[in-house]
Design a protein around this motif. Structure first.
Motif, PDB file in Angstrom:
ATOM      1  N   ASN A  65       1.595  -7.396  -1.975  1.00 45.12           N
ATOM      2  CA  ASN A  65       2.579  -7.138  -0.919  1.00 45.12           C
ATOM      3  C   ASN A  65       2.983  -5.661  -0.893  1.00 45.12           C
ATOM      4  O   ASN A  65       3.048  -5.045   0.167  1.00 45.12           O
ATOM      5  N   TYR A  66       3.251  -5.083  -2.077  1.00 49.54           N
ATOM      6  CA  TYR A  66       3.608  -3.663  -2.141  1.00 49.54           C
ATOM      7  C   TYR A  66       2.462  -2.798  -1.636  1.00 49.54           C
ATOM      8  O   TYR A  66       2.682  -1.815  -0.930  1.00 49.54           O
ATOM      9  N   SER A  67       1.234  -3.149  -1.999  1.00 53.08           N
ATOM     10  CA  SER A  67       0.073  -2.394  -1.546  1.00 53.08           C
ATOM     11  C   SER A  67      -0.060  -2.451  -0.017  1.00 53.08           C
ATOM     12  O   SER A  67      -0.335  -1.427   0.633  1.00 53.08           O
ATOM     13  N   GLN A  68       0.153  -3.633   0.550  1.00 48.89           N
ATOM     14  CA  GLN A  68       0.080  -3.765   2.011  1.00 48.89           C
ATOM     15  C   GLN A  68       1.188  -2.962   2.694  1.00 48.89           C
ATOM     16  O   GLN A  68       0.954  -2.314   3.724  1.00 48.89           O
ATOM     17  N   LEU A  69       2.386  -2.999   2.129  1.00 54.09           N
ATOM     18  CA  LEU A  69       3.494  -2.231   2.709  1.00 54.09           C
ATOM     19  C   LEU A  69       3.239  -0.731   2.592  1.00 54.09           C
ATOM     20  O   LEU A  69       3.529   0.035   3.520  1.00 54.09           O
ATOM     21  N   MET A 117      -5.979  13.431  -0.194  1.00 57.13           N
ATOM     22  CA  MET A 117      -6.105  14.888  -0.290  1.00 57.13           C
ATOM     23  C   MET A 117      -6.949  15.319  -1.489  1.00 57.13           C
ATOM     24  O   MET A 117      -7.670  16.310  -1.409  1.00 57.13           O
ATOM     25  N   CYS A 118      -6.850  14.570  -2.594  1.00 60.25           N
ATOM     26  CA  CYS A 118      -7.517  14.965  -3.845  1.00 60.25           C
ATOM     27  C   CYS A 118      -8.830  14.225  -4.096  1.00 60.25           C
ATOM     28  O   CYS A 118      -9.515  14.525  -5.072  1.00 60.25           O
ATOM     29  N   GLY A 119      -9.119  13.238  -3.286  1.00 60.17           N
ATOM     30  CA  GLY A 119     -10.341  12.468  -3.498  1.00 60.17           C
ATOM     31  C   GLY A 119     -10.247  11.481  -4.651  1.00 60.17           C
ATOM     32  O   GLY A 119     -11.249  11.156  -5.281  1.00 60.17           O
ATOM     33  N   MET A 120      -9.030  11.027  -4.944  1.00 60.60           N
ATOM     34  CA  MET A 120      -8.812  10.035  -6.005  1.00 60.60           C
ATOM     35  C   MET A 120      -8.370   8.731  -5.372  1.00 60.60           C
ATOM     36  O   MET A 120      -7.856   8.718  -4.252  1.00 60.60           O
ATOM     37  N   THR A 121      -8.545   7.633  -6.101  1.00 64.29           N
ATOM     38  CA  THR A 121      -8.031   6.368  -5.602  1.00 64.29           C
ATOM     39  C   THR A 121      -6.513   6.390  -5.736  1.00 64.29           C
ATOM     40  O   THR A 121      -5.955   6.999  -6.658  1.00 64.29           O
ATOM     41  N   TYR A 122      -5.848   5.702  -4.822  1.00 65.07           N
ATOM     42  CA  TYR A 122      -4.383   5.764  -4.814  1.00 65.07           C
ATOM     43  C   TYR A 122      -3.771   5.126  -6.048  1.00 65.07           C
ATOM     44  O   TYR A 122      -2.691   5.533  -6.481  1.00 65.07           O
ATOM     45  N   ASP A 123      -4.435   4.135  -6.650  1.00 63.34           N
ATOM     46  CA  ASP A 123      -3.852   3.510  -7.833  1.00 63.34           C
ATOM     47  C   ASP A 123      -3.831   4.470  -9.025  1.00 63.34           C
ATOM     48  O   ASP A 123      -2.909   4.430  -9.842  1.00 63.34           O
ATOM     49  N   VAL A 160      -4.036  -4.137 -11.771  1.00 64.08           N
ATOM     50  CA  VAL A 160      -4.483  -5.377 -11.150  1.00 64.08           C
ATOM     51  C   VAL A 160      -3.531  -5.652  -9.992  1.00 64.08           C
ATOM     52  O   VAL A 160      -2.323  -5.776 -10.184  1.00 64.08           O
ATOM     53  N   ILE A 161      -4.076  -5.729  -8.803  1.00 64.32           N
ATOM     54  CA  ILE A 161      -3.242  -5.868  -7.609  1.00 64.32           C
ATOM     55  C   ILE A 161      -3.278  -7.318  -7.145  1.00 64.32           C
ATOM     56  O   ILE A 161      -4.156  -7.722  -6.378  1.00 64.32           O
ATOM     57  N   VAL A 162      -2.341  -8.113  -7.658  1.00 68.98           N
ATOM     58  CA  VAL A 162      -2.183  -9.522  -7.282  1.00 68.98           C
ATOM     59  C   VAL A 162      -0.700  -9.815  -7.105  1.00 68.98           C
ATOM     60  O   VAL A 162       0.151  -9.056  -7.540  1.00 68.98           O
ATOM     61  N   TRP A 163      -0.387 -10.906  -6.473  1.00 69.22           N
ATOM     62  CA  TRP A 163       0.965 -11.398  -6.241  1.00 69.22           C
ATOM     63  C   TRP A 163       1.844 -10.352  -5.569  1.00 69.22           C
ATOM     64  O   TRP A 163       1.537  -9.888  -4.489  1.00 69.22           O
ATOM     65  N   ASP A 164       2.944  -9.966  -6.188  1.00 67.86           N
ATOM     66  CA  ASP A 164       3.857  -8.999  -5.575  1.00 67.86           C
ATOM     67  C   ASP A 164       3.178  -7.656  -5.332  1.00 67.86           C
ATOM     68  O   ASP A 164       3.482  -6.966  -4.363  1.00 67.86           O
ATOM     69  N   GLU A 200      12.787  -3.401  -0.715  1.00 65.32           N
ATOM     70  CA  GLU A 200      13.299  -2.039  -0.644  1.00 65.32           C
ATOM     71  C   GLU A 200      12.165  -1.082  -0.269  1.00 65.32           C
ATOM     72  O   GLU A 200      11.009  -1.354  -0.507  1.00 65.32           O
ATOM     73  N   ILE A 201      12.520   0.037   0.279  1.00 71.42           N
ATOM     74  CA  ILE A 201      11.511   0.957   0.816  1.00 71.42           C
ATOM     75  C   ILE A 201      11.032   1.993  -0.198  1.00 71.42           C
ATOM     76  O   ILE A 201       9.996   2.621  -0.007  1.00 71.42           O
ATOM     77  N   MET A 202      11.730   2.153  -1.309  1.00 66.21           N
ATOM     78  CA  MET A 202      11.383   3.230  -2.232  1.00 66.21           C
ATOM     79  C   MET A 202       9.980   3.062  -2.816  1.00 66.21           C
ATOM     80  O   MET A 202       9.198   4.005  -2.838  1.00 66.21           O
ATOM     81  N   TYR A 203       9.661   1.872  -3.307  1.00 67.94           N
ATOM     82  CA  TYR A 203       8.358   1.698  -3.951  1.00 67.94           C
ATOM     83  C   TYR A 203       7.205   1.727  -2.947  1.00 67.94           C
ATOM     84  O   TYR A 203       6.198   2.397  -3.217  1.00 67.94           O
ATOM     85  N   PRO A 204       7.294   1.043  -1.800  1.00 66.05           N
ATOM     86  CA  PRO A 204       6.223   1.213  -0.814  1.00 66.05           C
ATOM     87  C   PRO A 204       6.056   2.670  -0.363  1.00 66.05           C
ATOM     88  O   PRO A 204       4.934   3.119  -0.097  1.00 66.05           O
ATOM     89  N   SER A 205       7.145   3.428  -0.305  1.00 63.68           N
ATOM     90  CA  SER A 205       7.040   4.846   0.039  1.00 63.68           C
ATOM     91  C   SER A 205       6.296   5.617  -1.043  1.00 63.68           C
ATOM     92  O   SER A 205       5.500   6.521  -0.742  1.00 63.68           O
ATOM     93  N   LEU A 206       6.550   5.269  -2.302  1.00 63.15           N
ATOM     94  CA  LEU A 206       5.830   5.904  -3.405  1.00 63.15           C
ATOM     95  C   LEU A 206       4.335   5.590  -3.320  1.00 63.15           C
ATOM     96  O   LEU A 206       3.495   6.458  -3.547  1.00 63.15           O
ATOM     97  N   ILE A 207       4.007   4.345  -2.978  1.00 63.92           N
ATOM     98  CA  ILE A 207       2.603   3.954  -2.830  1.00 63.92           C
ATOM     99  C   ILE A 207       1.968   4.713  -1.667  1.00 63.92           C
ATOM    100  O   ILE A 207       0.842   5.219  -1.782  1.00 63.92           O
ATOM    101  N   ALA A 208       2.683   4.814  -0.548  1.00 60.90           N
ATOM    102  CA  ALA A 208       2.156   5.558   0.606  1.00 60.90           C
ATOM    103  C   ALA A 208       1.937   7.027   0.241  1.00 60.90           C
ATOM    104  O   ALA A 208       0.927   7.624   0.634  1.00 60.90           O
ATOM    105  N   CYS A 209       2.848   7.606  -0.511  1.00 60.00           N
ATOM    106  CA  CYS A 209       2.703   8.987  -0.959  1.00 60.00           C
ATOM    107  C   CYS A 209       1.481   9.114  -1.876  1.00 60.00           C
ATOM    108  O   CYS A 209       0.724  10.090  -1.770  1.00 60.00           O
ATOM    109  N   ALA A 210       1.284   8.127  -2.761  1.00 59.73           N
ATOM    110  CA  ALA A 210       0.107   8.140  -3.636  1.00 59.73           C
ATOM    111  C   ALA A 210      -1.177   8.040  -2.815  1.00 59.73           C
ATOM    112  O   ALA A 210      -2.191   8.665  -3.145  1.00 59.73           O
ATOM    113  N   MET A 211      -1.143   7.259  -1.744  1.00 57.99           N
ATOM    114  CA  MET A 211      -2.315   7.164  -0.868  1.00 57.99           C
ATOM    115  C   MET A 211      -2.595   8.505  -0.201  1.00 57.99           C
ATOM    116  O   MET A 211      -3.750   8.930  -0.097  1.00 57.99           O
ATOM    117  N   TRP A 212      -1.551   9.182   0.251  1.00 60.57           N
ATOM    118  CA  TRP A 212      -1.705  10.472   0.902  1.00 60.57           C
ATOM    119  C   TRP A 212      -2.277  11.505  -0.077  1.00 60.57           C
ATOM    120  O   TRP A 212      -3.222  12.217   0.251  1.00 60.57           O
TER     121      TRP A 212
END
Length: 161
Positions: A31-35, A71-77, A24-28, A55-67
């Protein structure tokens, strides 16, 4: 060997949770999802030039999951959930190392590891978009390194009987 067996059983449960739940993507988490989206689409320069963020570590992990998701045709979550299961597994094994280092009895160590893997607080952290899941294995690794440092300085070792 016992901890690997416990981890394997917990991994089956964690994968079941991963397959049957959604973040569930609400509140914080919003923000992490947008970053993460900002990093994924516009890179680090835009991230840093758009102002002060968390901090940049978690938004970077999310960006990597998006990438990877692209590539795999899956949702980033769902990809993020797999990454977080990996971090949870790392924390599990680091907890085992820490308990061994502290000379905890095998039966109690097994009980602690089972509780770790089934704890509602840990599972909520692992299957939600919370940055704490990145910090957990890092904190455990720092504690283990501190114990090693202490043992190097102490003539009798960390735990004496």
């Amino acid at each position: 060997m016992r901890s690997v067996t416990v981890w394997a059983m917990l991994l089956v449960y964690w994968l079941y949770l991963w397959a049957h739940t959604h973040m569930v993507i609400v509140w914080d988490a919003q923000n992490y999802s947008q970053l993460g989206t900002l990093l994924h689409h516009q890179g680090f320069y835009s991230y840093f030039s758009s102002g002060v963020h968390s901090e940049i570590m978690y938004p970077s992990l999310i960006a990597c999951a998006m990438w990877v998701g692209d590539m795999c045709g899956m949702t980033y979550d769902k990809v993020l959930g797999l990454f977080q299961i990996g971090l949870l597994s790392a924390a599990f094994f680091l907890t085992d190392v820490l308990l061994k280092k502290l000379q905890v009895q095998p039966w109690l160590r097994t009980a602690c590891l089972v509780y770790f893997g089934l704890s509602p607080a840990i599972l909520n952290m692992a299957f939600s978009m919370f940055s704490e899941i990145v910090a957990l294995p890092l904190c455990l690794a720092v504690v283990i390194l501190l114990i090693h440092s202490w043992e190097d300085l102490s003539p009798k070792g960390f735990v004496t009987r």
